[in-house]
Design a protein around this motif. Structure first.
Motif, PDB file in Angstrom:
ATOM      1  N   THR A 106       0.750  -1.249   0.047  1.00 16.71           N
ATOM      2  CA  THR A 106      -0.009   0.032   0.090  1.00 16.71           C
ATOM      3  C   THR A 106       0.780   1.223   0.116  1.00 16.71           C
ATOM      4  O   THR A 106       0.730   2.213  -0.449  1.00 16.71           O
ATOM      5  CB  THR A 106      -0.946   0.057   1.185  1.00 16.71           C
ATOM      6  N   SER A 110      -0.247   3.425  -3.059  1.00 18.65           N
ATOM      7  CA  SER A 110      -1.037   4.535  -2.794  1.00 18.65           C
ATOM      8  C   SER A 110      -0.386   5.700  -2.447  1.00 18.65           C
ATOM      9  O   SER A 110      -0.738   6.745  -2.376  1.00 18.65           O
ATOM     10  CB  SER A 110      -2.247   4.109  -1.676  1.00 18.65           C
ATOM     11  N   SER A 332      -9.487   9.999  -9.812  1.00 20.05           N
ATOM     12  CA  SER A 332      -9.177   8.930  -8.986  1.00 20.05           C
ATOM     13  C   SER A 332     -10.178   7.602  -9.498  1.00 20.05           C
ATOM     14  O   SER A 332      -9.726   6.422  -9.364  1.00 20.05           O
ATOM     15  CB  SER A 332      -9.551   9.195  -7.453  1.00 20.05           C
ATOM     16  N   SER A 375      -2.120   7.964  -7.228  1.00 14.94           N
ATOM     17  CA  SER A 375      -1.786   7.176  -6.296  1.00 14.94           C
ATOM     18  C   SER A 375      -2.792   6.670  -5.374  1.00 14.94           C
ATOM     19  O   SER A 375      -2.867   5.133  -5.174  1.00 14.94           O
ATOM     20  CB  SER A 375      -0.696   7.932  -5.546  1.00 14.94           C
ATOM     21  N   GLY A 376      -3.758   7.190  -4.963  1.00 18.04           N
ATOM     22  CA  GLY A 376      -4.820   6.729  -3.886  1.00 18.04           C
ATOM     23  C   GLY A 376      -5.624   5.676  -4.211  1.00 18.04           C
ATOM     24  O   GLY A 376      -5.450   4.734  -3.492  1.00 18.04           O
ATOM     25  N   SER A 377      -5.895   5.682  -5.610  1.00 22.31           N
ATOM     26  CA  SER A 377      -6.980   4.110  -5.524  1.00 22.31           C
ATOM     27  C   SER A 377      -6.198   3.240  -6.107  1.00 22.31           C
ATOM     28  O   SER A 377      -6.787   1.959  -6.600  1.00 22.31           O
ATOM     29  CB  SER A 377      -7.971   4.466  -6.333  1.00 22.31           C
ATOM     30  N   THR A 378      -4.867   3.056  -6.471  1.00 20.43           N
ATOM     31  CA  THR A 378      -3.961   2.152  -7.086  1.00 20.43           C
ATOM     32  C   THR A 378      -3.900   0.851  -6.069  1.00 20.43           C
ATOM     33  O   THR A 378      -3.929  -0.283  -6.772  1.00 20.43           O
ATOM     34  CB  THR A 378      -2.481   2.659  -7.295  1.00 20.43           C
ATOM     35  N   ALA A 379      -4.077   0.903  -4.957  1.00 17.56           N
ATOM     36  CA  ALA A 379      -3.817  -0.160  -3.945  1.00 17.56           C
ATOM     37  C   ALA A 379      -4.985  -0.976  -3.977  1.00 17.56           C
ATOM     38  O   ALA A 379      -4.834  -2.270  -3.339  1.00 17.56           O
ATOM     39  CB  ALA A 379      -3.312   0.102  -2.441  1.00 17.56           C
ATOM     40  N   THR A 410      -6.302  -3.187   2.079  1.00 15.57           N
ATOM     41  CA  THR A 410      -5.559  -2.070   1.574  1.00 15.57           C
ATOM     42  C   THR A 410      -6.655  -0.615   1.637  1.00 15.57           C
ATOM     43  O   THR A 410      -6.101   0.556   1.379  1.00 15.57           O
ATOM     44  CB  THR A 410      -5.020  -2.354   0.237  1.00 15.57           C
ATOM     45  N   ALA A 414      -5.702   3.216   1.957  1.00 14.20           N
ATOM     46  CA  ALA A 414      -5.869   4.075   0.761  1.00 14.20           C
ATOM     47  C   ALA A 414      -6.637   5.007   0.712  1.00 14.20           C
ATOM     48  O   ALA A 414      -6.094   6.171   0.521  1.00 14.20           O
ATOM     49  CB  ALA A 414      -6.336   3.114  -0.373  1.00 14.20           C
ATOM     50  N   THR A 418      -5.460   8.968   1.055  1.00 10.55           N
ATOM     51  CA  THR A 418      -5.890   9.906   0.002  1.00 10.55           C
ATOM     52  C   THR A 418      -6.554  11.134   0.719  1.00 10.55           C
ATOM     53  O   THR A 418      -6.521  12.187   0.338  1.00 10.55           O
ATOM     54  CB  THR A 418      -6.931   9.498  -0.923  1.00 10.55           C
TER      55      THR A 418
END
Length: 442
Positions: A106, A110, A332, A375-379, A410, A414, A418
């Motif tokens: 994470t 994220s 996002s 970045s935020g929602s990637t995890a 995660t 996350a 964010t």
């Protein structure tokens, strides 16, 4: 007007020139040659080992989380190196290795665009942002360090958020324990004598390199400043990608000599070439992006879309902060489906950057906002190939773990990352702080 004889002549006649002059192309190739030396020689792997193996057990969560944000200098290799090390490090101090995998993954996913150390992504984003900004201002230039100050603060903040959420939320869960028969070698954290010697060599080079950079930036001795002694548009900022490449390359060579992973001079260009090989998909993508931007500029679609959108938003009286929130939420959501930051930014930047520039928002600020969304929602998205990779590492300890298992762990991290990162952005923007050296204040 693109579907015309003039449009066809433009598309054919400028295709190679547009690709060759595409801002991120040369920048990322040079940066990756230096980073490849640091990675392929084993320097980055050894550095990550020592960064998580010599911390007190009470600080292991923060150490792994902070290492996750710094690990982005290795690009995608960060997942392969640090995620399994996270599990090993947690197990070594008597904590759940499953939790170690979750924290490491994470932190990387994220927090992917929040690194205190300049990364290849900084060069890519800056190049795409520059190309988009030049649709409005032909002289616009966005440096790879344009968000550096913001990135440093973001990295520390995200590591703290991960630590707090892990200790207060995830530690209360009962499904984070490893299977009784799980047995993973903990020797992965142990440095060999050769690696230790290589790190000592690299430390000497790092001290000398940073000293030279400081000297070049001081007003009295700043040989890389402008003739007037300024930093804006100086060789130091405009050549920062070359400086980053040289520094990482020197660290890789020093480590390689000490660790004996580089045995002869001919090994150096070979390792640099390996870095270029990993760029093949990006170079193909850049060709399409460069043509897309050329068509945007020639047809004036960018001007029409950005100016009209800005006028509509201005007429509606929507405050800039509300526009930021809407864009952040939209990007996002897009990131859940398009997990490649360079691909998503290449699609959105030609519209978003000029539009906000017409609302007096600097391109550097728009890029900082994009970093959060990218970045935020990637995890939490299984669309990312690294989500499946992390799940594989998790299954070393929990054989029955599935996509839902990893996503459920995660998700709270996350979301909190964010929200905290967004709050930092608005605080930064509200106070009018510079995002990086040479970047406009607001």
């Amino acid at each position: 007007n693109l579907i015309s004889l003039d449009g066809l002549r433009m598309a054919v006649g400028t295709a190679l020139e547009g690709y060759g002059t595409f801002p991120p192309l040369i920048t990322i190739m040079v940066v990756m040659m230096g980073v490849a030396l640091a990675e392929r020689s084993g320097f980055l792997n050894a550095w990550m080992k020592t960064s998580v193996s010599k911390v007190p057990p009470a600080l292991i969560v923060f150490a792994v989380a902070l290492a996750g944000t710094v690990a982005h200098v290795a690009s995608a290799a960060a997942y392969v190196i640090l995620v399994p090390l996270g599990g090993i490090a947690f197990k070594a101090v008597g904590r759940s290795p499953v939790l170690g995998v979750v924290v490491a993954y994470t932190a990387i996913a994220s927090g992917y665009d929040a690194s205190p150390v300049p990364t290849p992504n900084d060069a890519i984003f800056a190049g795409i942002t520059t190309a988009a900004a030049q649709l409005v201002d032909p002289d616009a230039y966005v440096s790879p360090l344009s968000n550096w100050f913001f990135n440093i603060a973001s990295s520390v903040l995200l590591a703290l958020v991960i630590t707090v959420v892990t200790e207060l939320v995830l530690m209360r869960r009962t499904n984070l324990e490893a299977d009784e028969n799980a047995d993973v070698d903990e020797g992965g954290l142990t440095l060999t004598p050769e690696e230790s010697r290589g790190l000592r060599y690299a430390l000497v080079v790092l001290v000398v390199g940073l000293a030279l950079i400081v000297v070049s930036a001081l007003p009295a001795t700043g040989f890389l400043l402008t003739p007037e002694g300024g930093l804006d548009e100086s060789p130091l900022l405009e050549g920062i990608a070359f400086i980053i490449a040289m520094l990482f390359g020197a660290l890789g060579i020093a480590f390689g000599i000490g660790a004996k992973t580089i045995g002869k001079a001919a090994d150096v260009p070979t390792l640099m070439a390996e870095g270029i090989k990993t760029l093949a998909p990006v170079l193909v993508l850049f060709f399409s992006i460069s043509q897309f931007l050329a068509y945007f500029k020639w047809t004036n679609i960018s001007d029409i879309a950005s100016i009209n959108s800005a006028e509509v938003l201005r007429d509606l009286g929507i405050p800039v902060w509300a526009i930021f929130l809407v864009l952040l939420a939209f990007m996002s959501l897009v990131n859940i489906l398009i997990t490649s930051g360079s691909a998503m930014w290449s699609i959105l930047a030609p519209i978003v950057v000029p539009m906000l520039m017409h609302l007096d928002v600097p391109a550097e600020t728009t890029q900082a906002l994009f970093r959060i969304a990218d970045s935020g929602s990637t995890a939490i998205t299984p669309m990312s190939p690294y989500f499946i990779l992390a799940l594989g590492f998790m299954q070393r300890y929990q054989k029955n773990a599935g996509i839902g298992t990893l996503a459920s762990h995660t998700l709270p991290l996350a979301v909190c990352m964010t929200l905290a990162w967004t709050a930092l952005f608005f605080l930064w923007w509200g106070l009018g702080l510079p995002l990086g050296p040479g970047a406009p204040v607001r």
